[in-house]
Design an enzyme around this catalytic site. Structure first.
Site, PDB file in Angstrom:
ATOM      1  N   GLU A 172       0.795  -1.227   0.000  1.00  0.00           N
ATOM      2  CA  GLU A 172       0.000   0.000   0.000  1.00  0.00           C
ATOM      3  C   GLU A 172       0.824   1.271   0.000  1.00  0.00           C
ATOM      4  O   GLU A 172       0.445   2.267  -0.613  1.00  0.00           O
ATOM      5  CB  GLU A 172      -0.943   0.005   1.219  1.00  0.00           C
ATOM      6  CG  GLU A 172      -2.052  -1.040   1.100  1.00  0.00           C
ATOM      7  CD  GLU A 172      -2.922  -1.075   2.337  1.00  0.00           C
ATOM      8  OE1 GLU A 172      -3.409  -0.012   2.742  1.00  0.00           O
ATOM      9  OE2 GLU A 172      -3.114  -2.162   2.892  1.00  0.00           O
ATOM     10  N   ASP A 223      -6.800  -6.588   6.530  1.00  0.00           N
ATOM     11  CA  ASP A 223      -8.041  -6.161   7.149  1.00  0.00           C
ATOM     12  C   ASP A 223      -9.014  -5.877   6.016  1.00  0.00           C
ATOM     13  O   ASP A 223      -8.705  -6.092   4.838  1.00  0.00           O
ATOM     14  CB  ASP A 223      -7.837  -4.945   8.060  1.00  0.00           C
ATOM     15  CG  ASP A 223      -7.177  -3.773   7.345  1.00  0.00           C
ATOM     16  OD1 ASP A 223      -7.153  -3.762   6.093  1.00  0.00           O
ATOM     17  OD2 ASP A 223      -6.688  -2.861   8.032  1.00  0.00           O
TER      18      ASP A 223
END
Length: 907
Positions: free
Chosen positions: A11, A99
């Site tokens: 990310e 997540d």
């Protein structure tokens, strides 16, 4: 055989850099920089789709709530780079966070990149060499249930915001927003302020007595407090309701009774003796390792960090391999971490400071999700803060130190000792028998306290831990002597305002939102103007009262705490594959047997009285109005048809606007419209007024001279100006001259001559001999400045407007616009940025302080202080801003509604 190449997508750029070091040759690590696409704004939909089912939300609510995603402008370059790298790869590893958000990012990457090579989902909870290599060996498939849960949340928030926010715009004001979690958080803050507004102070008295074991000098002393009088307990602050009424059977002492009792204890005839002595063992357990929520709370208490500041710093520590993943609901530690903590405690504090068996912690928060480990130092051997002083600095070192201490202490032994409580009977000749109590705690074994002690919020309902203190040797029946007796008066205090720490704690207890979103929630309600931080307290603004009242009256179910928490539970069931996303969204939006549905609520709102929503009755003749430009008081005066308006001081908190304070504001002398004199040049009166943007001076047009009929002697109205003919050009109205007062000027004392000088602005300083251009000095929205054509330069103070001469003005204009001037000088300077190679500076800009390397400007987030920003934080802010790329105005529509992924769901 040619070497294979594996593309790993994470990310963030910082994480990519760290992971690349551990994977070695054959791997290329690139960053998506968060999400690469999102729901398109309805206004940016292709023209042919704006009138269809997607037109209102960019979500087809009639057909399975299919969303319409687009790649944002700033991510087009990122997608291009990722596609280029994928063409040269033999395998694709999606290594985004484990997540819901990270799983959704991975799914969007699959949808956009459409890889033709094998795809593996790679997850890890810490960025260490062992963890990364283990994750590379133990991949899994994409978890579409997690994707469904995140997508449902995104769609839910779009539906909620786009249906409810326009109601706020129409009835309260533009720029407002509603959201399922932010509205609940705002309501909590407003409800606490309502409690403070309704709070009635109660007074009570008690006694503090300094006692000695003997009358001789040097005898041991200790302090005691009055507890009972003639067998009845003496009231303390906890015995009063918020309405100021005494509850229970406690007796409240007034000043006269307390002082009389104090005199009785001082009386030589009074007899004081130890009536009872109790000793109990004292034990205190260490706090559990940090979850996201408890880290935010403790960092707020101990380090004064905002939730946003805590998460930003924790993110940097995680991405650089210092701590485990910072978004977690679990306080549990892995065996590896437990062993590391016990070993470090043994080495640093001794073998006797760890218990025989490891401690195991379980979560207590509602709707806990994601089976991550607690936040702890990374690796199987923890690095001490001292060993990282050359590597980490500033906020990162402070937060790491906090995490390290909490983790190590969590595996240490209980603190042990004893608490002695003594009851002293004081028999007075005329005031009855009083009982005094005193206690002392002696810690004989510090245990975990050698490493760490948890802080607490200032909460009147939470008993404080006893302080370590020692009582002298005492025995039952032993006579004592009063050395000093003081009667003390007290007033009950209202419920404390929420701080970021206590609001996070309450949100978690109620099950509203997720710990990973608390920082964003608090930032949103502050940025929207609903809440203003005052020190550590969160003070609601009056606009928040209007918003909450409208939501309570017309969207009551949506702001109920249980309903909001239940939605989180439903999202958890979707994440677990137990609930279908489409069925749930249908029930939420269109309704079901249990709920009317958002659509039904909006369609049946009925009439909303905007004036009533934006009004608060303060007293019979004073009403608070929340207007377009802020709150004001409206007072009805006898004999006047129009209510008078009174400005409210900006710094006045809602709970401070009592009826008495409102009356004081209404009765205060009116500063505005004070006539200063008449300008001899034009005959106009000069007045000082108090306006929305502060005090100012202006001129008033003279009243027209009355016309007297020569025949009758009667006064007749002045002749009206004829209306212009249709199509004729209207004459522009002459605007009166107006000038704001300088910050150093007081509207109550400003004189006529100063007002005339202000009305002459802008002042002509002179003419530049080089080009005959006129130079003026004037006052603007952002302070005093010089102007020559399109060139401007800030002045150091408003007083320079009248003082600066032509020579000084020419010197200032000759300097670079962003040169070393006071108005734009650096607040801080650091070494060169590692990417651009240019020195980093912190400057004070038009919209607040920012960091810059001369190429990239990054605003310092609200809540962070300039003094707390160190070199690493400045580099991080610039890197984050640089990674986002330039902001463009319009995101092009380029995709049809996204199809559901074909990735295998988890079993």
């Amino acid at each position: 055989m040619p070497a294979t190449k594996k593309l790993v997508i994470v990310e963030s750029p910082a994480k990519a850099k760290t992971i690349a070091q551990y994977l070695g040759d054959g791997y290329e690590v690139q960053a998506s920089v968060g999400h690469i696409r999102d729901l398109i704004e309805p206004k940016n939909l292709p023209a042919e789709l704006k009138k269809g089912p997607l037109g209102k939300f960019s979500i087809d609510v009639e057909n399975g709530f299919a969303p319409y995603y687009v790649v944002s402008d700033e991510k087009k370059r990122t997608v291009t780079d990722l596609k280029k790298a994928l063409k040269e790869a033999d395998e694709l590893y999606l290594a985004t966070d484990e997540d819901r958000e990270g799983e959704a990012i991975a799914w969007h990457l699959l949808e956009v990149l459409k890889p033709k090579v094998p795809v593996k989902r790679m997850v890890f909870h810490e960025i260490t060499k062992d963890a990364i290599q283990a994750a590379q060996q133990n991949t899994r498939e994409l978890d579409t249930a997690l994707v469904d849960a995140q997508e449902t949340r995104r769609i839910l928030d779009r539906l909620y915001g786009y249906e409810v926010s326009p109601v706020l715009w129409r009835k309260i004001g533009p720029g407002l927003s509603a959201g399922r979690v932010q509205s609940a958080a705002t309501r909590l803050v407003v409800e606490r302020e309502r409690e403070r507004l309704a709070f009635v102070t109660a007074s009570y008295w008690d006694l503090d007595v300094e006692l000695a074991t003997a009358a001789t000098d040097g005898a041991p002393h200790f302090a005691a407090r009055l507890a009972r009088l003639d067998g009845k307990r003496v009231a303390t602050g906890r015995d009063f309701t918020d309405a100021g009424a005494l509850k229970g059977e406690a007796v409240a002492l007034d000043q006269a009774a307390a002082e009389a009792l104090a005199a009785g204890i001082r009386d030589d005839r009074a007899k004081l003796a130890v009536a009872k002595l109790e000793t109990k063992p004292y034990t205190r357990r260490p706090a559990a390792p940090f979850t996201t929520s408890t880290l935010q709370q403790e960092a707020a208490r101990k380090l004064r960090f905002t939730a946003r500041q805590t998460m930003s710093t924790a993110q940097s520590l995680y991405e650089n391999g210092f701590i485990t993943y910072m978004r977690t609901d679990s306080p549990g530690l892995s065996k590896q971490a437990i062993d590391a903590a016990r070993a470090q405690a043994t080495k640093l504090y001794g073998a006797d400071t760890i218990p025989e068996k490891p401690r195991v912690y379980s979560g207590k928060s509602k709707n806990a999700q994601e089976a991550h480990e607690a936040i702890r130092p990374s690796g199987d051997t923890f690095r001490t803060p001292d060993s990282l002083t050359g590597t980490l600095r500033g906020n990162e070192l402070k937060l790491y130190d906090l995490i390290w201490k909490r983790t190590v202490a969590s595996q240490m032994a209980d603190a042990r000792g004893s608490t002695a409580t003594v009851t002293i009977e004081a028999a007075t000749p005329e005031n009855g028998t009083a009982e005094l109590t005193a206690s002392g705690t002696v810690i004989t074994f510090r245990g975990f306290l050698a490493a760490y002690e948890e802080s607490r919020d200032d909460d009147r309902d939470t008993p404080a831990e006893p302080n370590e203190s020692r009582l002298p040797e005492l025995a039952e029946g032993q006579a004592l002597h009063a050395q000093d007796v003081e009667a003390k008066g007290h007033e009950t205090s209202p419920p404390p305002r929420y701080t970021e720490a206590s609001l996070v704690k309450t949100l978690e207890e109620l099950g509203i939102g997720r710990p990973s979103t608390y920082a964003a929630i608090i930032s949103t309600i502050v940025d929207r103007g609903y809440v203003t931080p005052r020190g550590t307290a969160l003070v609601p603004n009056w606009i928040a009262f209007s918003v909450v009242r409208l939501l309570e009256d017309h969207f009551s179910e949506l702001v109920q705490y249980d309903f909001t928490a239940a939605m989180e539970g439903d999202l958890d069931r979707i994440a677990g594959g137990e609930q279908d996303r489409t069925d749930w969204l249908n029930g939420f939006y269109f309704g079901n047997d249990a709920h009317q549905g958002l659509r039904g609520v909006v369609d049946n709102l009925g009439e909303i009285d905007a004036r009533d929503i934006n009004s608060v009755r303060i007293s019979d003749d004073i009403t608070l109005r929340i207007g377009k430009y802020g709150p004001y008081l409206e007072v009805v005066e006898e004999g006047s048809e129009t209510p008078r308006r009174v400005n409210i001081p900006q710094e006045l908190a809602p709970d401070e606007l009592t009826p008495a304070k409102a009356r004081e504001l209404v009765d205060a002398p009116v500063i505005g419209d004070r006539v200063l004199g008449t300008d001899p040049a034009n005959g106009k009166q000069i007045v000082v007024k108090d306006g929305r943007f502060g005090p100012y001076v202006t001129e008033l047009e003279p009243e027209p001279e009355p016309v007297v009929d020569a025949a009758t002697g009667e006064v007749v109205p002045a002749e009206e100006k004829p209306k212009p003919k249709r199509g004729a050009k209207k004459e522009a109205a002459v605007k009166p001259r107006t000038a704001s007062l300088f910050k150093s000027m007081d509207p109550a004392t400003i004189d006529f001559e100063t007002a005339l000088k202000l009305l002459t602005l802008p002042r002509v300083v002179g003419t530049d001999p080089a080009d005959d251009a006129e130079i003026t000095a004037q006052n603007g929205r952002y302070g005093a400045y010089l102007k020559k054509g399109t060139e401007t330069r800030s002045l150091e103070s408003e007083d320079q407007i009248f003082a600066i001469d032509l020579t000084s003005a020419l010197e200032l204009l000759a300097q670079p616009k962003y040169g070393n001037r006071r108005a734009s000088s650096a607040l801080k300077e650091f070494d060169a940025d590692p990417v651009s190679g240019k020195p980093i500076k912190i400057k004070d800009g038009r919209f607040g302080p920012y960091v810059t390397d001369g190429e990239t400007n990054a605003t310092i987030p609200r809540g962070e202080e300039v003094d707390d920003v160190d070199f690493e934080r400045a580099v991080q802010l610039i890197a984050d801003k640089r990674a986002k790329g330039p902001v463009k105005k319009k995101a092009p529509a380029e995709r049809a509604p996204a199809k559901r992924t074909t990735a295998t769901k988890k079993k």
